[in-house]
Design an enzyme around this catalytic site. Structure first.
Site, PDB file in Angstrom:
ATOM      1  N   LYS A 130      -7.053   1.399  -2.977  1.00 17.14           N
ATOM      2  CA  LYS A 130      -6.690   0.997  -1.613  1.00 17.14           C
ATOM      3  C   LYS A 130      -6.888   2.157  -0.647  1.00 17.14           C
ATOM      4  O   LYS A 130      -7.254   1.946   0.517  1.00 17.14           O
ATOM      5  CB  LYS A 130      -5.240   0.512  -1.569  1.00 17.14           C
ATOM      6  CG  LYS A 130      -4.793  -0.011  -0.194  1.00 17.14           C
ATOM      7  CD  LYS A 130      -5.646  -1.186   0.285  1.00 17.14           C
ATOM      8  CE  LYS A 130      -5.255  -1.656   1.693  1.00 17.14           C
ATOM      9  NZ  LYS A 130      -3.967  -2.370   1.730  1.00 17.14           N
ATOM     10  N   LYS A 173       0.564   5.031   8.389  1.00 16.93           N
ATOM     11  CA  LYS A 173       1.221   5.357   7.123  1.00 16.93           C
ATOM     12  C   LYS A 173       0.201   5.475   6.001  1.00 16.93           C
ATOM     13  O   LYS A 173       0.230   6.413   5.198  1.00 16.93           O
ATOM     14  CB  LYS A 173       2.270   4.288   6.813  1.00 16.93           C
ATOM     15  CG  LYS A 173       2.935   4.402   5.443  1.00 16.93           C
ATOM     16  CD  LYS A 173       2.281   3.495   4.381  1.00 16.93           C
ATOM     17  CE  LYS A 173       2.382   2.020   4.726  1.00 16.93           C
ATOM     18  NZ  LYS A 173       1.843   1.161   3.638  1.00 16.93           N
ATOM     19  N   THR A 198       0.875  -1.169   0.000  1.00 15.93           N
ATOM     20  CA  THR A 198       0.000   0.000   0.000  1.00 15.93           C
ATOM     21  C   THR A 198       0.911   1.218   0.000  1.00 15.93           C
ATOM     22  O   THR A 198       1.635   1.467   0.965  1.00 15.93           O
ATOM     23  CB  THR A 198      -0.912   0.023   1.240  1.00 15.93           C
ATOM     24  OG1 THR A 198      -1.737  -1.145   1.228  1.00 15.93           O
ATOM     25  CG2 THR A 198      -1.793   1.264   1.237  1.00 15.93           C
TER      26      THR A 198
END
Length: 257
Positions: free
Chosen positions: A138, A206, A63
């Site tokens: 995502k 993150k 990701t």
């Protein structure tokens, strides 16, 4: 290297750097921690893009930043190397069961050519568009998940303070309109006090930061995402970064007792 011991025991071959892998493989998968790791592995003189032979397919399951995915794909195309961004969702349980959902960005013909390989660990594979589209998808997943995690913790807190049994509450709402994958898999962990990571707090933070940066470029104001980022940042700052995302419950407990 110790993390690869079980794979080496099963017959895998160790390589000291990405270039060595690129010289031997026609299809290469990566799943890394942060966008900085993706840059290191893909770019530079010993990176995958520079070292791969023309026709090689590079598939990044990390990701990561949608813009970085686009940059790497463009550099790959200039060398005749195909790059797909293909982040996954489904957690550790989905990985173990081979039922991950994969969001793919990149050339449709290339994506179709590697589908039989992806099928070994995925039950759902959808090409979302060109380079970077997988990463943008995502981000949609993580934005939705951020709001769900906050709502699960709040529902759990409410049930406790109302004198209810959270497990029996889950029996009712787990099959109703509010049902979700996190409710079925992470709310039981919250009830049990189990903080074991299926997905790390530090990695989720993150992702939220990437999503906020991407939203800014799209001129979007997403208050739930901002609040989730704030809460998960606090968890990291107090030392909970290596716990599972359900550890958000600690913040709610500390602020409601």
């Amino acid at each position: 290297r110790a993390k690869a011991d079980s794979l080496l025991g099963a017959g895998a071959i160790w390589c000291d750097h990405p270039a060595a892998v690129a010289q031997e493989a026609q299809v290469i998968f990566t799943m890394l921690g942060y966008p900085s790791d993706v840059r290191t592995v893909y770019q530079g003189r010993e990176g995958l893009v520079e070292s791969a032979k023309p026709g090689t397919v590079l598939i990044d399951l990390t990701t990561s930043d949608p813009q970085l995915a686009q940059q790497i794909a463009a550099k790959g195309a200039a060398r005749g190397v195909h790059v797909l961004d293909a982040p996954v969702t489904g957690g550790d349980k989905g990985a173990q069961a081979g039922t991950l959902s994969i969001m793919i960005g990149g050339d449709p013909i290339v994506a179709k050519s590697v589908d039989p390989i992806l099928a070994h660990f995925s039950s759902k594979r959808v090409r979302q568009g060109g380079a970077g589209a997988g990463q943008h998808t995502k981000m949609c997943n993580q934005i939705a998940l951020a709001g769900i995690m906050m709502s699960l913790c709040e529902a759990y807190q409410y049930s406790c303070h109302a004198g209810l049994n959270p497990s029996t509450v889950l029996e009712s709402i787990g099959e109703g309109a509010a049902s979700s994958w996190p409710m079925k898999h992470l709310l039981p962990a919250i009830i049990e006090g189990n903080d074991a990571p299926g997905f790390y707090v530090k990695h989720f933070l993150k992702d939220l930061e990437i999503a906020l940066d991407a939203a800014k470029t799209l001129c979007l104001d997403l208050p739930t995402l901002k609040q989730a980022r704030k809460l998960y940042n606090r968890l990291v700052n107090i030392g909970y970064g290596d716990l599972g995302t359900q550890a958000l419950m600690h913040w709610y407990r500390e602020h409601n007792e």
